[in-house]
Write an enzyme that holds these catalytic residues in place. Structure first.
Site, mmCIF file in Angstrom:
data_model
loop_
_atom_site.group_PDB
_atom_site.id
_atom_site.type_symbol
_atom_site.label_atom_id
_atom_site.label_comp_id
_atom_site.label_asym_id
_atom_site.label_seq_id
_atom_site.Cartn_x
_atom_site.Cartn_y
_atom_site.Cartn_z
ATOM 1 N N GLU A 163 -14.444 -3.096 -2.391
ATOM 2 C CA GLU A 163 -13.709 -2.686 -3.276
ATOM 3 C C GLU A 163 -14.180 -4.123 -4.433
ATOM 4 O OE1 GLU A 163 -10.978 0.954 -2.473
ATOM 5 O OE2 GLU A 163 -10.061 -1.022 -1.682
ATOM 6 N N ARG A 207 -1.983 -6.891 -6.060
ATOM 7 C CA ARG A 207 -2.593 -7.174 -4.554
ATOM 8 C C ARG A 207 -4.082 -6.889 -4.904
ATOM 9 N NH1 ARG A 207 -3.633 -1.362 -2.110
ATOM 10 N NH2 ARG A 207 -3.142 -0.797 -4.459
HETATM 11 P P1 FAD Z 1 4.483 6.333 1.361
HETATM 12 O O1 FAD Z 1 2.974 6.632 2.266
HETATM 13 O O2 FAD Z 1 4.671 5.999 -0.309
HETATM 14 O O3 FAD Z 1 5.706 7.114 2.393
HETATM 15 C C1 FAD Z 1 6.793 6.911 1.185
HETATM 16 C C2 FAD Z 1 7.814 7.978 2.118
HETATM 17 O O4 FAD Z 1 9.179 7.722 2.669
HETATM 18 C C3 FAD Z 1 7.539 9.428 2.333
HETATM 19 O O5 FAD Z 1 7.083 9.730 3.576
HETATM 20 C C4 FAD Z 1 8.895 10.236 1.589
HETATM 21 O O6 FAD Z 1 9.121 11.002 1.844
HETATM 22 C C5 FAD Z 1 9.861 9.455 1.868
HETATM 23 N N1 FAD Z 1 11.040 8.771 1.392
HETATM 24 C C6 FAD Z 1 11.333 7.376 0.097
HETATM 25 N N2 FAD Z 1 12.580 7.848 -0.208
HETATM 26 C C7 FAD Z 1 13.144 8.474 0.598
HETATM 27 C C8 FAD Z 1 14.679 9.017 0.635
HETATM 28 N N3 FAD Z 1 15.319 8.777 -0.303
HETATM 29 N N4 FAD Z 1 14.832 9.330 1.088
HETATM 30 C C9 FAD Z 1 14.099 10.351 2.605
HETATM 31 N N5 FAD Z 1 13.124 9.505 2.554
HETATM 32 C C10 FAD Z 1 12.420 8.954 1.717
HETATM 33 N N6 FAD Z 1 -4.095 1.533 -0.465
HETATM 34 C C11 FAD Z 1 -4.721 0.911 0.555
HETATM 35 O O7 FAD Z 1 -4.045 0.532 0.615
HETATM 36 N N7 FAD Z 1 -5.776 1.938 -0.203
HETATM 37 C C12 FAD Z 1 -6.159 2.765 -0.517
HETATM 38 O O8 FAD Z 1 -7.396 3.776 -0.795
HETATM 39 C C13 FAD Z 1 -5.313 3.626 -1.492
HETATM 40 N N8 FAD Z 1 -4.903 4.183 -2.730
HETATM 41 C C14 FAD Z 1 -4.386 4.522 -2.835
HETATM 42 C C15 FAD Z 1 -4.955 5.894 -3.820
HETATM 43 C C16 FAD Z 1 -3.814 6.599 -4.456
HETATM 44 C C17 FAD Z 1 -3.967 8.107 -5.433
HETATM 45 C C18 FAD Z 1 -1.985 5.743 -4.398
HETATM 46 C C19 FAD Z 1 -0.964 6.980 -5.075
HETATM 47 C C20 FAD Z 1 -2.091 4.716 -3.512
HETATM 48 C C21 FAD Z 1 -3.187 3.934 -3.398
HETATM 49 N N9 FAD Z 1 -3.113 3.250 -1.787
HETATM 50 C C22 FAD Z 1 -3.789 2.600 -1.412
HETATM 51 C C23 FAD Z 1 -1.873 2.054 -1.610
HETATM 52 C C24 FAD Z 1 -1.145 2.816 -0.532
HETATM 53 O O9 FAD Z 1 -0.931 4.577 -0.588
HETATM 54 C C25 FAD Z 1 0.491 2.410 -0.507
HETATM 55 O O10 FAD Z 1 0.759 1.613 -1.104
HETATM 56 C C26 FAD Z 1 1.183 3.274 1.365
HETATM 57 O O11 FAD Z 1 0.364 4.487 1.289
HETATM 58 C C27 FAD Z 1 2.239 3.302 0.852
HETATM 59 O O12 FAD Z 1 2.261 3.581 2.069
HETATM 60 P P2 FAD Z 1 4.378 3.436 2.702
HETATM 61 O O13 FAD Z 1 4.277 4.150 3.727
HETATM 62 O O14 FAD Z 1 4.649 2.044 2.094
HETATM 63 O O15 FAD Z 1 4.989 4.372 1.600
HETATM 64 C C1 SIN Z 2 -8.808 2.733 -4.612
HETATM 65 O O1 SIN Z 2 -9.271 4.120 -3.704
HETATM 66 O O2 SIN Z 2 -8.995 2.551 -5.651
HETATM 67 C C2 SIN Z 2 -6.885 2.503 -4.355
HETATM 68 C C3 SIN Z 2 -7.060 1.702 -3.081
HETATM 69 C C4 SIN Z 2 -5.771 0.722 -3.322
HETATM 70 O O3 SIN Z 2 -5.253 1.176 -3.738
HETATM 71 O O4 SIN Z 2 -5.799 -0.304 -2.532
#
Ligand code: FAD
Ligand code: SIN
Length: 549
Positions: free
Chosen positions: A115, A392
């Site tokens: 990437e 990032r």
């Molecule tokens: P999340 O996975 O967003 O989980 C948040 C959790 O908190 C959920 O369960 C939600 O219900 C809960 N929550 C929130 N507020 C509350 C509340 N008030 N009460 C109870 N529960 C709550 N990153 C990479 O490294 N590689 C990738 O390929 C990549 N691709 C991506 C593609 C997309 C479309 C997106 C949107 C993001 C991508 N990212 C990628 C970024 C990455 O996916 C996220 O930064 C990461 O998954 C965040 O994980 P997390 O556990 O911090 O939060």
């Molecule tokens: C993507 O697959 O382009 C998202 C990867 C990321 O947000 O880290």
């Protein structure tokens, strides 16, 4: 103890990769609660496409991954956090494999994709739907754990600390009193969305793994849960946040009336896709020697520039010059989804625009993921560990979730013997509020906020736009506060209150940064300042201080 109180050793808010990594790494002797405000898999984690960055190839090295991360971060990464993450990469991959997560393999070996900003192939992935593989497998494992109780569709409202309890009843409504480690977390209030009842979770260890805040923008790649709840709750409890101005815009989200929040993975460009103008010419080589594989801030700004210069609504992403079989094999999910919308990516270009994607700033934490408040942790996108700096590097986020989730687990296990006795938390007091009479207020404010952020606090900023945004946000904030104090809480109201809080953090940090760096580009300050500084926002006085990194 009231019947509305649940007592646990550790309460984890969030079932994305950050919350799951912590939950599955803690000792099994502990009584653990995991809350999610929607179904367990509805999190950014589930939608991740590209993959997880880790040094696995013989031709690659930790030094190179560190260098790429620092370069993308534009001078603002904390070297210790970068080193912790990169060096924790192979253990993080082992953690995922040991829990049965499947990744794409070639000849039995993990396939590595590439990437933007990465100088080597180092992204493990499950075709183009890595998040589905991670999320479905780990939530299944979570459900098998008898020491973990799952509270699906419980929306956390506010964290309770000693300082708040000392202030008295309903102290969660007051402005934070202080932010230091003499304060101890005691639990939180959460709304049970099935019964509309507010329940209390009592615990001396609380982890906020609530994801990011990209829903504060009108257009985003994120699911609806990304409303900055963790950042807002920690801040209201008295913890500092940092670098909130650095909201990453993903360069390539689908531009289509029938598809909301649909990302086109950067791995497409990693595997050779080109960005093109309406006349079919490539434009990225004019902006950066790395062309389509330049870091995201550069690509997103270039697209924004071309869209505004030409007065068009989108540019094109084109992988149709590659062998159709290769495209179908590597990107089956995208191929199918685009096919449903009438786009054949093997034969034609795809219309794309940038959209808000990732919150690089967050709640300030140490190497154990602990915030300013004892026992209160922030993990994953909710946190600011220092890894991402001003921008990032792709696929470093899922890695950070696992590394810092595991670090928090180790630290909590060490602290167990030293934990202070728990304290009673009074039941939620709803005696002074009535049922809302005008839900439209919430909708109206929600729309206004997200338009304001998109138009005034987007990819290109200026002092004038930021000042306009701040005055509107402050007005919305006081209106929402008044509404919150007078009416029964609902999920929409909780989220709106959090969004406006986070929007104000973003604007305050952006106003304090008098330079253009990484994801923050200001027309008034196009140059870099000599000394790289993080913006640290203190909840006590809402003042931003600049701290050299
Ligand atoms: P999340 O996975 O967003 O989980 C948040 C959790 O908190 C959920 O369960 C939600 O219900 C809960 N929550 C929130 N507020 C509350 C509340 N008030 N009460 C109870 N529960 C709550 N990153 C990479 O490294 N590689 C990738 O390929 C990549 N691709 C991506 C593609 C997309 C479309 C997106 C949107 C993001 C991508 N990212 C990628 C970024 C990455 O996916 C996220 O930064 C990461 O998954 C965040 O994980 P997390 O556990 O911090 O939060
Ligand atoms: C993507 O697959 O382009 C998202 C990867 C990321 O947000 O880290």
């Amino acid at each position: 103890m009231s019947e509305l109180t649940h007592r646990f050793d550790v309460v984890i808010v969030g079932s994305g990769l950050a919350g799951l990594s912590l939950a599955l790494s803690l000792p099994k002797s502990l009584k653990i609660a995991v809350l999610a405000k929607d179904k367990l898999t509805e999190a950014s984690t589930y939608y991740a496409q590209g993959g997880v960055a880790a040094v696995l190839d013989k031709a690659d090295s930790s030094a190179l991954h560190i260098q790429d991360t620092l370069e993308a971060g534009a001078g603002l990464c904390e070297l210790s956090a970068v080193t912790q993450c990169v060096e924790g990469g192979s253990a993080a991959v082992d953690f995922l494999l040991e829990h049965g997560v499947e990744f794409t393999r070639e000849n039995g070996e993990l396939h590595l994709t590439r990437e933007g900003g990465h100088s080597a192939r180092r992204i493990i992935h499950h075709v183009d739907a890595t998040g589905v593989s991670i999320s479905t497998r780990l939530t299944r494992v979570l459900k098998e754990q008898s020491h973990i109780q799952i509270f699906e569709r419980y929306c956390a409202i506010d964290v309770v600390t000693d300082a708040k309890l000392d202030q008295g009843k309903n102290a969660h409504l007051d402005k934070p009193a202080r932010a230091d480690r003499s304060d101890q977390v005691r639990g939180l209030y959460a709304l049970n969305l099935a019964t509309d009842e507010v329940v209390t979770f009592s615990a001396n260890f609380v982890a906020l793994a609530c994801g990011g805040a990209s829903k504060s923008y009108l257009y985003t790649s994120n699911p609806d849960i990304a409303t900055g709840d963790g950042m807002a709750m920690a801040y209201r409890a008295g913890a500092r946040v940092a670098n909130m101005e650095f909201n990453q815009f993903h360069p390539t989200c689908l531009f289509h009336t029938k598809a909301r929040s649909f990302l086109l993975t950067e791995a497409l460009r990693g595997e050779g896709a080109h960005l093109k103008l309406p006349d079919g010419t490539r434009f990225m080589p004019n902006f950066d020697a790395r062309a389509e594989l330049a870091p995201r801030d550069i690509v997103a700004r270039a697209i924004d520039f071309e869209i505004k210069r030409l007065g068009v609504r989108h540019v094109w992403l084109d992988i149709s010059h590659k062998d159709p079989e290769f495209v179908r094999e590597h990107f089956p999910m995208l191929n199918a989804r685009l096919g449903e919308l009438g786009i054949d990516m093997t034969r034609e270009p795809i219309p794309v625009v940038p959209a808000a994607h990732y919150t690089c700033g967050g709640v300030l934490v140490d190497q154990h993921s602990q915030t300013d408040i004892r026992g209160l942790f922030a993990i994953g996108e909710t946190s600011y560990t220092g890894l991402h700096g001003a921008n990032r590097l792709a696929s470093n986020s899922l890695l950070e979730c696992v590394v810092f989730g595991k670090a928090a687990a180790v630290y909590i296990a060490e602290q167990l013997g030293r934990a202070t006795p728990s304290r009673e938390i009074p039941d939620w007091d709803a005696s002074q509020v009535t049922d809302p009479d005008e839900e439209v207020v919430i909708l109206q404010n929600w729309d206004e906020l997200r338009h304001t952020m998109w138009n005034y606090v987007g990819i290109v900023r200026s002092d004038k736009r930021l000042a306009r945004a701040l005055s509107r946000i402050q007005l919305l904030s006081s209106e929402i506060d008044e509404y919150y104090q007078g009416y029964r809480v609902s999920k929409n109201l909780i989220e709106l209150r959090n969004l406006v809080c986070v929007a104000e953090m973003i604007v305050r940090c952006a106003l304090a940064r008098k330079e253009s760096r990484g994801l923050h580009y200001s027309l008034d300050y196009p140059d870099l300042l000599e000394i790289p500084c993080a913006t640290v926002l203190s909840p006590e006085d809402a003042q931003v201080s600049l701290q050299p990194t």
